[in-house]
Design a protein around this motif. Structure first.
Motif, mmCIF file in Angstrom:
data_model
loop_
_atom_site.group_PDB
_atom_site.id
_atom_site.type_symbol
_atom_site.label_atom_id
_atom_site.label_comp_id
_atom_site.label_asym_id
_atom_site.label_seq_id
_atom_site.Cartn_x
_atom_site.Cartn_y
_atom_site.Cartn_z
ATOM 1 N N LEU A 295 54.133 3.574 24.464
ATOM 2 C CA LEU A 295 54.937 2.413 24.060
ATOM 3 C C LEU A 295 54.459 1.948 22.681
ATOM 4 N N PRO A 296 55.224 2.234 21.636
ATOM 5 C CA PRO A 296 54.741 1.826 20.311
ATOM 6 C C PRO A 296 54.799 0.310 20.142
ATOM 7 N N VAL A 297 53.798 -0.223 19.487
ATOM 8 C CA VAL A 297 53.702 -1.670 19.236
ATOM 9 C C VAL A 297 53.816 -1.864 17.721
ATOM 10 N N PHE A 309 40.001 -7.790 21.916
ATOM 11 C CA PHE A 309 40.975 -6.929 22.585
ATOM 12 C C PHE A 309 41.948 -7.718 23.477
ATOM 13 N N ALA A 310 41.423 -8.718 24.209
ATOM 14 C CA ALA A 310 42.287 -9.466 25.144
ATOM 15 C C ALA A 310 43.417 -10.144 24.369
ATOM 16 N N LEU A 314 47.545 -9.647 24.689
ATOM 17 C CA LEU A 314 48.499 -10.738 24.943
ATOM 18 C C LEU A 314 49.595 -10.722 23.877
ATOM 19 N N TRP A 315 49.175 -10.508 22.630
ATOM 20 C CA TRP A 315 50.157 -10.446 21.532
ATOM 21 C C TRP A 315 51.102 -9.250 21.721
ATOM 22 N N ALA A 316 50.503 -8.061 22.020
ATOM 23 C CA ALA A 316 51.316 -6.841 22.153
ATOM 24 C C ALA A 316 52.287 -6.973 23.324
ATOM 25 N N LEU A 322 56.489 -8.117 27.971
ATOM 26 C CA LEU A 322 55.780 -7.682 29.183
ATOM 27 C C LEU A 322 54.923 -8.833 29.708
ATOM 28 N N GLN A 323 54.960 -9.060 31.001
ATOM 29 C CA GLN A 323 54.158 -10.123 31.618
ATOM 30 C C GLN A 323 52.817 -9.537 32.048
#
Ligand SMILES: C[S@@+](CC[C@H](N)C(=O)[O-])C[C@H]1O[C@@H](n2cnc3c(N)ncnc32)[C@H](O)[C@@H]1O
Length: 400
Positions: A295-297, A309-310, A314-316, A322-323
């Protein structure tokens, strides 16, 4: 008899035969594509330290030597992809009017001088295609004392270029136009030597096609950005390339440009963080959605990477609608991302060995197209790679 068709056909056969080793997307692979077909190569790659990988990425000759144990066709492919250094026809540092290099970045100036030095002098007016501010045109106008028409799309560049040329008293005329527009063909004339230094993808291809159609006397191009094309996939130009089994996507066409340029420690670290975050998020989203596709971001603001990373996940997730559940073990997915990064680096190491051969496939396709149109063609390098890795020049002149 074509000078390049034999080499092209041999290169084409080897690239086709070995495509499992270069024609894939490392990001989208959860294991080496050759994991089961060539376990010895996988084991060797896994045994390399990160420093070994970095060293081999910067030393293609050593890389070919090591990989030849597993892929014995590599030395032959590189032999086929090897082209001569073009001998200078005129001085590399000619006497030029003072101020000619004002505002030109150092490496661009070296490229321009090197390009000019290998161009045969046909004593014809020049056409500079996708000229930017016309840096090359300035040197051509000053060295050959012949008129230069410089076509460029961005108005500000044509204005700056024209005013610099006027100040220097050079016979240059800038034309602000879209190279693809049908009207732009009117600047291409039979009695001309057309040049394009680093015109991207379809821009230099469109020049070659129009030059051939107009029977322009000579054209010299240094191709770059092969992936900047209007179609979804590569449109081969010459009969042998049309017959080839290879179908090149934009992702494949990016390959020649991904040659590693020695990056500093800070840039390397930044890349490690960004790529491993992306891969970690990808592993996480695959786990959550049970969808195995990559899934490209979109591009990320570099500042966001500093938040960890977290926050990146959340941003991505927000970008992708996506939830994310509350109880994610981010450390686990970050580690997964870092492991994937190491795998991707090792896959890129193998692909690195095919970069120049693939670039030469594309270059010979252009050369064969011009030969077929009745031109005498020569291909070689005009400068060393540190000056620019896009150092190939294709020169074509109408056979008398
Ligand atoms: C990589 S730069 C090379 C510029 C110059 N030849 C040099 O080597 O410094 C490519 C140039 O092509 C121009 N360009 C891009 N699309 C164009 C188009 N459709 N028509 C004309 N010029 C275009 C860009 O504005 C840019 O100046």
């Amino acid at each position: 008899m074509s000078a390049y068709s034999d080499t092209f056909c041999q290169l084409d056969a080897l690239l086709t035969q070995e495509r499992a080793y270069w024609q894939f997307m490392p990001f989208a692979c959860h294991e080496y594509p050759w994991q089961h077909s060539m376990p010895a190569l996988s084991d060797w790659l896994d045994s390399l330290s990160d420093q070994d990988v970095a060293n081999l990425l910067e030393d293609t000759a050593a890389l070919i030597g090591e990989l030849a144990v597993f892929l014995p066709v590599l030395p032959e492919m590189h032999q086929l992809a090897n082209i001569p250094v073009l001998p200078p026809v005129s001085e590399i540092s000619p006497r030029l009017p003072r101020g000619l290099d004002v505002g030109i970045p150092g490496r661009k100036w070296q490229q321009v001088l090197a390009f000019n030095a290998v161009l045969p002098s046909h004593k014809l007016p020049w056409l500079e295609w996708c000229a930017g501010k016309g840096y090359l045109g300035r040197v051509l106008a000053a060295c050959h004392n012949t008129r230069v028409t410089s076509l460029e799309w961005q108005r500000s560049l044509t204005e700056d270029g024209q005013s610099a040329a006027n100040q220097l008293g050079l016979p240059m005329t800038f034309v602000q136009a879209d190279a693809f527009a049908p009207e732009s063909a009117s600047v291409i004339r039979p009695n001309q030597h057309a040049v394009a230094l680093h015109a991207c993808g379809d821009l230099h291809v469109s020049l070659l096609e129009r030059v051939a159609a107009k029977r322009t006397a000579a054209v010299s191009i240094s191709p770059c950005c092969y992936h900047l094309i209007r179609h979804d996939a590569y449109q081969p130009l010459s009969a042998p390339a049309i017959k080839s089994e290879l179908r090149l996507s934009k992702h494949d066409l990016r390959m020649p440009l991904q040659e590693t340029v020695t990056a500093g420690q800070r840039v390397k670290q930044q890349r490690f963080v960004e790529v491993s975050y992306r891969l970690g998020f990808n592993a996480l989203q695959k786990h959550l959605t049970h969808n195995d596709a990559y899934l490209p971001v979109p591009n990320v603001q570099k500042a966001l990477l500093k938040n960890g990373f977290a926050d990146f996940c959340l941003w991505a997730a927000q970008q992708k609608g996506l939830q994310l559940p509350e109880d994610i073990d981010y450390a686990h997915w970050q580690q997964k991302g870092e492991a994937c990064f190491r795998k991707v680096e090792r896959m890129e190491l193998v692909r690195q060995a095919f970069r120049r051969p693939l670039e030469m496939w594309l270059v010979f396709d252009r050369a064969l197209f011009m030969e077929d149109a009745g031109y005498q063609v020569s291909v070689g390098t005009f400068c060393d790679k540190p000056i620019t890795p896009r150092n190939i020049l294709i020169h074509a002149q109408l056979e008398k």
